[in-house]
Write an enzyme that holds these catalytic residues in place. Sequence first.
Site, PDB file in Angstrom:
ATOM      1  CE  LYS A 191      -3.956   2.061   2.456  1.00 17.01           C
ATOM      2  NZ  LYS A 191      -4.846   1.943   3.642  1.00 17.01           N
TER       3      LYS A 191
ATOM      4  CB  SER B 121      -8.466   1.132   5.578  1.00 12.26           C
ATOM      5  OG  SER B 121      -9.191   2.320   5.686  1.00 12.26           O
TER       6      SER B 121
ATOM      7  CB  SER C 258      -8.107   3.997   2.632  1.00 12.86           C
ATOM      8  OG  SER C 258      -7.221   3.371   3.555  1.00 12.86           O
TER       9      SER C 258
END
Length: 495
Positions: free
Chosen positions: A81, A180, A156
Amino acid sequence: MSDLTTQSAADLAGLIHSKQVSSAEVVQAHLDRIAAVDANFGAFLHVAGESALKAARAVDDSLARGEAPASPLAGVPLALKDVFTATDMPTTCGSKILEGWTAPYDATLTAKLRAAGIPILGKTNMDEFAMGSSTENSAYGPTRNPWDVTRIPGGSGGGSAAALASFQAPLAIGTDTGGSIRQPAAVTATVGTKPTYGTVSRYGLVACASSLDQGGPCGRTVLDTALLHEVIAGHDPLDSTSMNVAIPDLVAAARAGAQGDLKGVRVGVVKELKSGAYQDGVLASFDAAVAVLKDLGAEVVEVSCPSFVYGIAAYYLILPSEVSSNLARFDALRYGLRVGDDGSNSSDQVTALTREAGFGPEVKRRIMIGTYALSAGYFDEFYGQALKVRRLIADDFARAYEQVDVLISPTSPFTAWKIGEKVDDPLAMYMADLCTIPTNLAGTCAISVPSGLAAEDNLPVGLQIMAPVMADDRLYRVAAAYEAARGAMPLPTLS
């Protein structure tokens, strides 16, 4: 689609370590897959093919010399990420304000991956600074769900989840501030764990809300996720929030759970996380999962955690307040984007112009809410009250875990929605985190594991399993037992 891209990380590790296939071949297969399909999904912001292959060849050379693998996952590639720093690729956090910025140091998590011999395929898309539930708030465009490219992949960390679901990576890293990791896992039929707060280093994780953010592992199976969790967990003296405690044996717990026996395990269904505006197919899937746990021998009871109903309200005061403080560092003077620096503006004006151009609407919204909540005359009324609710939620968890070993709920009240459907209704989007937020507020741990498809739209649903602080092994035992009893999930129709 190559056979090497559809296998589990554990199986790939076995093939690599026994020299039936090289790590370089596995990495190249995934790079080829990314090149072939990611235009459809937008999972990656940056692909680091050269450095991934270099790391893979180093693993192959080490094995050729007869050396033991650096870790059980050595040679197996991973998607990272884009909120963790790395010296050899950009770190943007999905924001224009950091476009093109490369950090001068590796995050501790990044360094652990490298030391474990795990090639990093690249950085994945995300809601800007991890603020969102759909990966539509990225400054670089939305990520699309491999189950239906007209729908969101969660947020997210939608990029990491989509990379897994589309077989572009066998492993991924996410962060979980209010769900997330778990919510994207639920809507893409992947597995994601929010570890106990303080057990995975936050050093080099660009902060959204420091008391809530937690890096964690993502995979397509429970065992893969446990293997990755063990690689990234552990004390870090560089992180002041890091806990210097022994991490339980997560892989052993997953392997034990896969044997399918939950006799003696007490499971609590959280009453407050099974009421409200839930999609019918989500509730039906959850009820079916409860029946499976009972068949495995678990004792299932209903548990009440009354303060959970205030979780979203408290979270959306605490998180923006911390966002307001953390994002003040993006002042255009030290790093990142700089707008209006032509000699005609003061430093304050340059900062204001840069923030206006660099931050997206959701980030601005949360900064303004947080700044207001922390302002003189309102601090006690808003932020102070939210902290009291946070304490009540932690107390509810503590009382519940006196009665049961784990708690369960749906991971998200609904399946993936259409891209653009909730962009203009932030409150509706915030409800996606209804079930996940309490765990972040309390600092405990939780996992999402696929629990089938909702009947009305044939889209994935997730089962959330929660456990006390430092009882992450319970997550893997129960999740692995459920996964084995559930059987194989169908695969998405890939574009």
